[in-house]
Design an enzyme around this catalytic site. Sequence first.
Site, short mmCIF file in Angstrom:
data_model
loop_
_atom_site.label_atom_id
_atom_site.label_comp_id
_atom_site.label_asym_id
_atom_site.label_seq_id
_atom_site.Cartn_x
_atom_site.Cartn_y
_atom_site.Cartn_z
CE LYS A 100 -3.98 -2.08 2.36
NZ LYS A 100 -4.81 -2.10 3.58
CB CYS A 205 3.95 21.17 9.44
SG CYS A 205 4.66 19.59 8.93
CB SER A 271 11.74 17.09 1.16
OG SER A 271 11.06 18.33 1.33
#
Length: 454
Positions: A100, A205, A271
């Site tokens: 998956k 984030c 990243s």
Amino acid sequence: MAATKISTTTDGIAPQPTFEPFGSYRVRLVGSNMDLKTDFIATAHEVLSTSPDSGTPSKDTPGLYITGLGSQYPPFLFQPENMEDLIKKWFDSETPKFKKLLTINKNTQIKHRSFIKAYEDPFWNRLAAWSISDLDRFYRKAGVDLAVQACKKAMRESGYAPSDITHIVAVTCTNVGCPGFDLLVAQRLGLRPETERTLLHGVGCAGGLSAMRTAASMAQSASMRGRAARVLAITCEICSIFFRHNLQVMAEDTEALEGPDGINIVPIIFSDGAASFVLNNELVPGAKEAAVYSLINWETATIPGTTKELDFVADPLGFRATLTKAVPFVALRAMIPMFEKLKPFLPPDSKFATTGKPVEAKDFDWALHPGGIAILEGVQDKLELHDEQLRASFDVYRNHGNSSSASVLIVLDQLRKMGEGRESVMACSFGPGMTIEMAMLKRCAQRCVSDEDE
């Protein structure tokens, strides 16, 4: 501000206003081409506040000016097929969980990601994952190098020498060493020993706009003391060095990672990258004339009952990230009331302030944190935005992936290089907690730049 009611438990967070369910929308987890795609239904009702909590809109644009931005990616590009090769080398790729994950890996819409190490580097080919102490030492060299490059770009555009910087605020979630990496960056840049330093951790984030909010508070505090403030903000994330550990944990215990269909998508979307900006208060001579953006207002909120949806915790072999399937629609539901809260603070010289027409999301360009294709496409659909209004966010996501705290600042940096756009910009990011950060900015047309200017 009207907030989202997620559950009856608040995990110790003070109760916040709620809204009644109304309407529905669908959010794609992994994009339109994904065969194993899951749709989630969420409901939302926006209760607009006629008297924003943050006060009455000012008659004057706040004197906060961003005079330089800089972003820096490492030089190595990691293709989706590179990650597939690594997974097949070190794990049983025929198990349902990895099959998956590899399917999603092909359908993230990310062309390549920026990594601190080349695919061929021995770093990726050890028999065992690196220890957290090894990774700490690695970050405090490679991460600091990357951050310094981004800072030099922002300072160069602002025209400032190291001695001009009065404050720094730094963010990372991929290093926890003491003293913090902010001190190492300050020393490398040659900042004055009395430069005020603040290091943020645990914001993930959301960190790029957390740094902007903190820098703005620093600058306004300096104004109250009659002092000029030139605040250097730094974000740097080296996410790739933890991927091997995340995959290893997933191989051993899928129940610990509640990503889409019970897998961890972190190793295939994150990243490495760094970003920086210089924020000035109105007491800095020439700051208004040299501005790239002016910062108008900002808001932050923590959504009750969502602390387990997004986290990043330390294990013996690195940091282990969790990103659940609830994140896209929880983030989207929280955006609407926060946008409504900020709308009344458009500056009086904005073209919308004199027309008397209602201000809508489509009247702004959006610097949205590229946390995943589900968030980007979900926001575009819900807010009825055109492609060009999210062009910088899609560009960063497709060409570099998600660099955590640095990404939203990189989007702001990229947006001003993509030609003329809307006068007002709304920046938004999300992080562990779950926390939402949003900032309203105004373009300063006289400082439009291109890549050639750097």
